[in-house]
Design a protein around this motif. Sequence first.
Motif: not given
Lengths: 417, 56, 512
Positions: B20-22, B25-29, B31-33
């Motif tokens: 889930e960590l990844f 990290e994408l949300e922090a950038q 990015v829609e996840v």
Amino acid sequence: MTAMNVGAANREALERLCRARPAWTAVRPAREAIGLSGRTLLHAGPPIEWKRMCWPMRGAVRAAALFEGWVRSAEEADALAAAGEITFAPCASHGAVGPMAGIISPETPVLVVEDRVNGTSACSFIADGPWGHQLRFGAHGPETLAGLAWVRDVAAPAFATVLEREGPIDLASLMAQALSMGDEMHMRNAAATGLLARRLAAPLVAAAPNAAELEKILRFVTRDNDQFFLAWSMCAAKAAARAIEDLPGSTVVSTMARNGIEFGIRVAGLGERWFTGPASVVDGLYFPGFTAADANRDTGDSAIMETYGLGGMAMAASPAVQKIVGAKSFADAVQTTRDMGEICVGGNPLFPIAPLGGDGTPTAIDIRKVVQTGIVPRINTAIAHAKASRMIGAGIATPPSGPFVDALVAFGERHPG
Amino acid sequence: MNTTDVMPQEPLRVVNVGLELFARELEAQGVEVVHVDWRPPAGGAEIAALLGRLGD
Amino acid sequence: MPVRATVWRGFYQDSVVLMHVAAEVRALPGVRLAAALMGTPANHELLSSAGLATPDSKNATAADLVLAVDAATDAEAEAALAAAKGFFDERRRARESTGRALPRTLDGALKQMPDANVALISVPGDYAKLEALTALRRGLHVFLFSDNVPVGDEVELKRLALAQQRLCMGPDCGTAYLGGVGLGFANVVPRGRIGCVAAAGTGLQAVASHVATLGEGISHGIGVGGRDLSAEVGGMMTFFALRKLADDPSTDAIVIIAKPPAPEVMPQLDAAIRTITKPVVVCALGAAVPASAPATWVTTLEDAAEAAVAGIRGRAWTPRSFTDAAAVRSRVAAIAAGARPRGALLGLFTGGTLAHEARVILEPLVGPVNIDGAAPGSAHRVIDLGADEFTRGRAHPMIDVAARDSRIREAGAAADVAVLLVDLVLGRGAHPDPGPSLAAAIRDARATAERDGRTLVAIASVVGTDGDPQGLARQIAELRAADVHVLPSSAQAARSAALVLDPRLASRLLSA
């Protein structure tokens, strides 16, 4: 068998389930409708022999043997069965479905449901006797036998007459309407029962032999039993599912059924072959005075409802059932239906769930998805007493995943890469 | 997405299966996840191979 | 001490979540040991060897979560188990409060996001192929972080990817940059003109970070997995990615970061590079530089970044041993003036490519370097703690730093270890603040060594950028405060370690 073929076969399975338009067409003895002859009894669930049957199923066998006049006492029935003088076979293999113990004998009047789109039909017995004394829970006393005789001699002929005069009664639209009224049609058939009663009431006036029997028939249909329609639900589901009982290349479940000892499935691409595991202990709510210690293990062919995409698959459509079967909140029920969506090929547009924006109920359980996710179909069910021939509660049966894994392995062996 | 794309179309839209960590990290950038609540298949690793073969 | 274990049936949690829970439980009063693991065979072995196995725990399957504690008293053990349950309950409540239902499968996710274009897959290796196959069949590009995937499966996945014209980044791909977005373990670097094709993760992280430090950025960084240029895989994804980057208008130079290609693949690699009109830099760590290569071949990650930046700026470039040779010289002189470190080098790395690079640099300077953690202490050793054998069933050491920290402390008591060489990898996905615990472990190790009358020299390099969440400057400061020699690159750190082991190397390394 390439992967693409499995996908195509499964989409075909979904299509067949979705296009089914079951209608109630007749009431006839099982002897005629199913072709039962001699001392043959159909039972719920995967194949099982007398000596392994649970108490409610043995009780129902006694009732059927007495009803057929094969024996004069329960003891004689046991002896007959133990001597191998009764042939047992699963309802599921004969185009039939039986709730709970699910025993059907040659003279049992059965309702016949046909789906003319797929060219299939299915049968089930009409509920017998008054509340608490039903064959399906293993009752075999005088009241039960009297109830069975009355259904055979009075109610069944009256229903048959209604159908002869009125023509088939469309169950597809009735069930779609009932779903929108809060039935998931396994644990709750209240709306569907009411809709059926409404449909039958006027024609029964002419079809019943006299006013007293008319009243009795109407009480039989409309009495304090929201589950009267379950046999019709199950027949409709079975008629639809029969269209996928032999569909090569498909990993969709064509049957889920329990006999009180074992839970079993059959798979469209694997035909008649059963895959079984231990029947689960139902996690449920009990009527006052009863506990899980009194309960029989999960039993009955009624999991045909989930096979067809109703019951536990349709939890989000049935707020009234959510509490009975332990959903903590509406969100919980929605999550259940979404989880079921993860293991199904698609949704059935015949059964839109309004709270989910009209998405169809999750339909066509794919064993690949069950195995991949570890999510097993969730079965809403009644709970039978292990020894006292009555219903003692209702809840959720969580079937074992083993049969789904075994079926997938068998499918892989049949279609080596 | 059509096959003539030089690289994955932008913006990235990601399905995260596993840690889930990844997804975080994408949300922090920005990015829609969609994070998948993944669990191992019933029947274990041998069955996973069979599922891969029978997948579509 | 009472050992207690509970098993939660059908309750799966990923290795990072489990690591956090185990750490929280370990911090509770009276708890000596704690483990939170899925019941895989490998994890059952771990539990047994830690003395945490119980009859209950032994019944857990790979789908069941085991929580085991060894505490001073029964009450403390029970309290620890209850606290763990509370932790999971809290997580569940937090998730439910978002009101967003999580899909259970990739297909379920695609219902929520039909236009998804990338799948990031980091499930345990046994299940990775299945998820990757599904993603590729649905037309997604795949970033496959999972390791422990057999090479035959990798070949099958990459064949499918090529048929679908999709990237299959991995297996065992730690890092990628796609259009400015970092996937997996990724340092915060600007988007720019340099495209990368990288074997694994830390090589790309190091190059990207150096590029950022030099004022440039990354267009795309495509991971291909460490085996892509092997004979079995035949460079399938490397060649595909090279074509993509060659055609990509935002990429002006290309860096290939690889392990030495299999001889059978070399001609194809050579041919692929020849078709590219942009500057190409190849950093195939440990490979002999071909006589007539169409690209600039370099021997370190740092050089790869410098050469690429020089390439897009149209400048000449020559490699050098140290950024600040004078500083290194005085540092080595100071060490030589004190108590001479006696013994071997122990490298404890979290980055696989960094470990490999260190070995490649060290061996010509100091002799054979063993990669086996069990080798005798008198041998030089460089161990990659991110290798498959160390990560089965647990989080990567860049996240779960505890395993390396404890090995560092053990090294303090090892009579034959004189030089400790470590990496520290920052960026998204990595531990949020690894410097302090690494510094503390090194302090402890040095204290142990000094108590035994030995000198332990610690040398480190940090892969990171100013933009990283951990803060490059702050992490370096933490290490320097613990008297760790921090060099600007892993290559320089390795050279520096060699100088400490053998000051006579100064004539070769510090001549400039």
